[in-house]
Design an enzyme around this catalytic site. Structure first.
Site, mmCIF file in Angstrom:
data_model
loop_
_atom_site.group_PDB
_atom_site.id
_atom_site.type_symbol
_atom_site.label_atom_id
_atom_site.label_comp_id
_atom_site.label_asym_id
_atom_site.label_seq_id
_atom_site.Cartn_x
_atom_site.Cartn_y
_atom_site.Cartn_z
ATOM 1 C CB CYS A 234 -0.975 0.023 1.155
ATOM 2 S SG CYS A 234 -0.262 -0.710 2.593
HETATM 3 N N1 SAJ Z 1 9.562 2.060 6.066
HETATM 4 C C1 SAJ Z 1 10.763 2.803 6.081
HETATM 5 N N2 SAJ Z 1 10.950 3.694 7.103
HETATM 6 C C2 SAJ Z 1 10.033 3.872 8.094
HETATM 7 C C3 SAJ Z 1 8.823 3.111 8.058
HETATM 8 C C4 SAJ Z 1 8.617 2.214 7.035
HETATM 9 O O1 SAJ Z 1 11.609 2.669 5.206
HETATM 10 O O2 SAJ Z 1 10.306 4.660 8.993
HETATM 11 C C5 SAJ Z 1 9.335 1.112 4.957
HETATM 12 C C6 SAJ Z 1 9.104 -0.319 5.446
HETATM 13 O O3 SAJ Z 1 10.325 -0.993 5.606
HETATM 14 C C7 SAJ Z 1 8.278 -0.908 4.302
HETATM 15 C C8 SAJ Z 1 7.425 0.275 3.865
HETATM 16 O O4 SAJ Z 1 8.107 1.453 4.336
HETATM 17 O O5 SAJ Z 1 9.116 -1.330 3.237
HETATM 18 C C9 SAJ Z 1 6.005 0.242 4.423
HETATM 19 O O6 SAJ Z 1 6.094 -0.052 5.774
HETATM 20 P P1 SAJ Z 1 4.877 0.240 6.816
HETATM 21 O O7 SAJ Z 1 5.413 0.080 8.165
HETATM 22 O O8 SAJ Z 1 4.241 1.509 6.484
HETATM 23 O O9 SAJ Z 1 3.902 -0.922 6.598
HETATM 24 P P2 SAJ Z 1 2.609 -1.357 5.802
HETATM 25 O O10 SAJ Z 1 2.724 -0.956 4.387
HETATM 26 O O11 SAJ Z 1 2.463 -2.783 6.110
HETATM 27 O O12 SAJ Z 1 1.372 -0.623 6.521
HETATM 28 C C10 SAJ Z 1 0.991 0.679 6.218
HETATM 29 C C11 SAJ Z 1 0.457 1.292 7.501
HETATM 30 N N3 SAJ Z 1 0.189 2.694 7.225
HETATM 31 C C12 SAJ Z 1 0.687 3.617 8.019
HETATM 32 O O13 SAJ Z 1 1.363 3.371 8.966
HETATM 33 C C13 SAJ Z 1 0.321 5.027 7.680
HETATM 34 C C14 SAJ Z 1 -0.825 0.584 7.914
HETATM 35 O O14 SAJ Z 1 -1.394 1.226 9.021
HETATM 36 C C15 SAJ Z 1 -1.830 0.631 6.752
HETATM 37 O O15 SAJ Z 1 -3.026 -0.021 7.073
HETATM 38 C C16 SAJ Z 1 -1.206 -0.058 5.560
HETATM 39 O O16 SAJ Z 1 -0.043 0.681 5.206
HETATM 40 C C17 SAJ Z 1 -2.236 -0.068 4.432
HETATM 41 O O17 SAJ Z 1 -2.774 -1.155 4.171
HETATM 42 O O18 SAJ Z 1 -2.547 0.989 3.921
#
Ligand code: SAJ
Length: 408
Positions: A234
């Site tokens: 996402c």
């Molecule tokens: N990431 C970074 N740095 C950070 C945080 C994350 O590089 O500080 C990377 C992660 O390693 C990953 C990507 O970003 O590759 C996404 O990670 P994520 O922790 O955002 O995880 P998702 O995609 O599983 O979940 C997100 C969440 N959205 C938010 O936190 C705003 C979740 O609450 C949502 O429900 C989900 O997207 C969604 O389905 O939209």
């Protein structure tokens, strides 16, 4: 019945509802009816079997069969991007069309699929009304964005506040905009720290220490951490739903586009920096054995969708490096015609290798014995900790040439 539908079905059944799951995939329907949980959600894995045995949850491929016997219909079908990188609302549209056709009785319809503002009111509702169905007489329509954080042990479907009836907002479009904002906020802030990380590597300043220090401020700052890229189903996708909608309105979302350029640059930067370090120790990528620890897109999950590791592997392959992979959650991963088999252990993966890249923040990598790993590798090996799971001190004391995202 995917990573959103299954936890929602389990929570609804736990709350006392009779639940019918509907999915076009026959094998998923069969697994649900056998009480087999195929999504990575500890809560669902624990409760689904009992709820199916008790008859509170069943599944079918037929939307009309499922919806006809129901008072509430929750829609959480995928909203992917099409080949042009634009929104693909075909799944959502087909649900609305089917619901408009042969559904009897009043229904509360809740749309959870992430999309741009106006999707529920301007696209879903008109399709629902096609066969003369009327809001308030035949249905009530709500948009309530899913917020499920895959693999998050602390927050789940039962304790994440819900934007809709729980946190009421003025319209479905506001709720859609809320979800867009949440994920764009994350995408852009990750891009910000990624770009600053690369700068501070050059300036010789420990940017991770700066983030941790900034995180001590009790207001006005939310820490995000740099890494080898942004993955998952996402965060790298959702912002482009709003980019599309903005374009239709003659508006360019420059920050989002700039963030895409930065986040996409991170895996390239990672491999370039590794190549420079190898050169400094009189080695080169084409003749090097490089190990990638972590295939999943984030720590403690087995999901590899849009994982930054895919980009790292592609770049390593293009540079003709010899590649080995290890992921405790992902035994193998297919990329086009290429299948990457994870070795059975960390130690097996690093034998005589020249470089080790930690690509995913799995807990297993936080405690592995670096001295032992170092002892199995070739001379002057490189450890590239793209997720800053380890410290410079312990890596250098173990005898590694140390590299880390955001650290000089
Ligand atoms: N990431 C970074 N740095 C950070 C945080 C994350 O590089 O500080 C990377 C992660 O390693 C990953 C990507 O970003 O590759 C996404 O990670 P994520 O922790 O955002 O995880 P998702 O995609 O599983 O979940 C997100 C969440 N959205 C938010 O936190 C705003 C979740 O609450 C949502 O429900 C989900 O997207 C969604 O389905 O939209």
């Amino acid at each position: 019945m995917g990573y959103v539908g299954v936890p929602l079905a389990v929570a609804s059944a736990q709350a006392g509802f009779d639940v019918t799951g509907v999915d076009v995939e026959r094998d998923k329907v069969a697994m649900i009816n056998k009480g087999i949980c195929y999504v990575e959600d500890a809560y669902s894995e624990k409760h689904l079997p009992g709820l199916v045995r008790a008859g509170s949850i069943s599944a079918t491929e037929s939307l009309s069969e499922g919806a006809n016997g129901s008072d509430i219909v929750i829609v959480c079908v995928p909203t992917p991007l099409n080949g042009k990188g634009e929104p693909d609302l075909s799944f959502l549209r087909s649900v609305a069309k089917n619901l408009s056709k042969d559904i009897a009785g009043f229904k509360l319809i809740i749309v959870e699929s992430t999309s741009f503002p106006g999707t529920t009111s301007d696209i879903f509702q008109p399709l629902l009304e096609r066969k003369g169905r009327k809001p308030d007489r035949d249905f009530a329509l709500v948009y309530s964005p899913e917020r499920i954080d895959y693999g998050n042990a602390k927050f789940g479907v039962r304790n994440i506040p819900k934007v809709a009836p729980v946190v009421t907002v003025g319209s479905p479009s506001v709720a859609e905009a809320t979800k867009m904002l949440e994920n764009i906020f994350r995408y852009v802030n990750i891009a910000l720290v990624n770009e600053l990380a690369v700068l501070h590597e050059t300036l010789g300043v420990d940017f991770i220490e700066a983030i941790n220090a900034a995180a001590t401020k009790p207001f006005g700052f939310m820490p995000h951490y740099p890494g080898p890229g942004v993955g998952g189903h996402c965060i790298p996708k959702d912002p482009f739903y709003l980019v599309f909608k903005a374009k239709q309105a003659g508006f360019a979302l420059r920050l989002v586009s700039a963030s895409k350029a930065v986040n996409k640059m991170m895996p390239v930067h990672t491999i370039e920096r590794l190549a420079t370090a190898l050169k400094a120790s009189k080695k080169s990528l084409p003749n090097a054995t490089v190990v990638v620890w972590g295939l999943a897109y984030k720590g403690e999950v087995k999901d590899t969708r849009r994982s930054p590791s895919l980009e790292l592997l592609k770049l390593l392959r293009q540079s003709r490096a010899k590649i080995r992979v290890f992921d405790p959650y992902v035994p193998r991963m297919t990329m086009g015609a290429k299948v990457y088999e994870s070795t059975s252990s960390e130690t097996e993966s690093v034998r005589d290798a020249d470089a080790l890249i930690i690509a995913t923040a799995h807990n297993a990598f936080r405690n592995v014995d670096l001295l032992k790993i170092r002892g199995l590798m070739s001379n002057r090996p490189i450890l590239y900790d793209t997720r800053n799971l380890r410290t410079r001190k312990e890596c250098e004391e173990a005898g590694f040439t140390y590299l880390a995202t955001g650290r000089p």
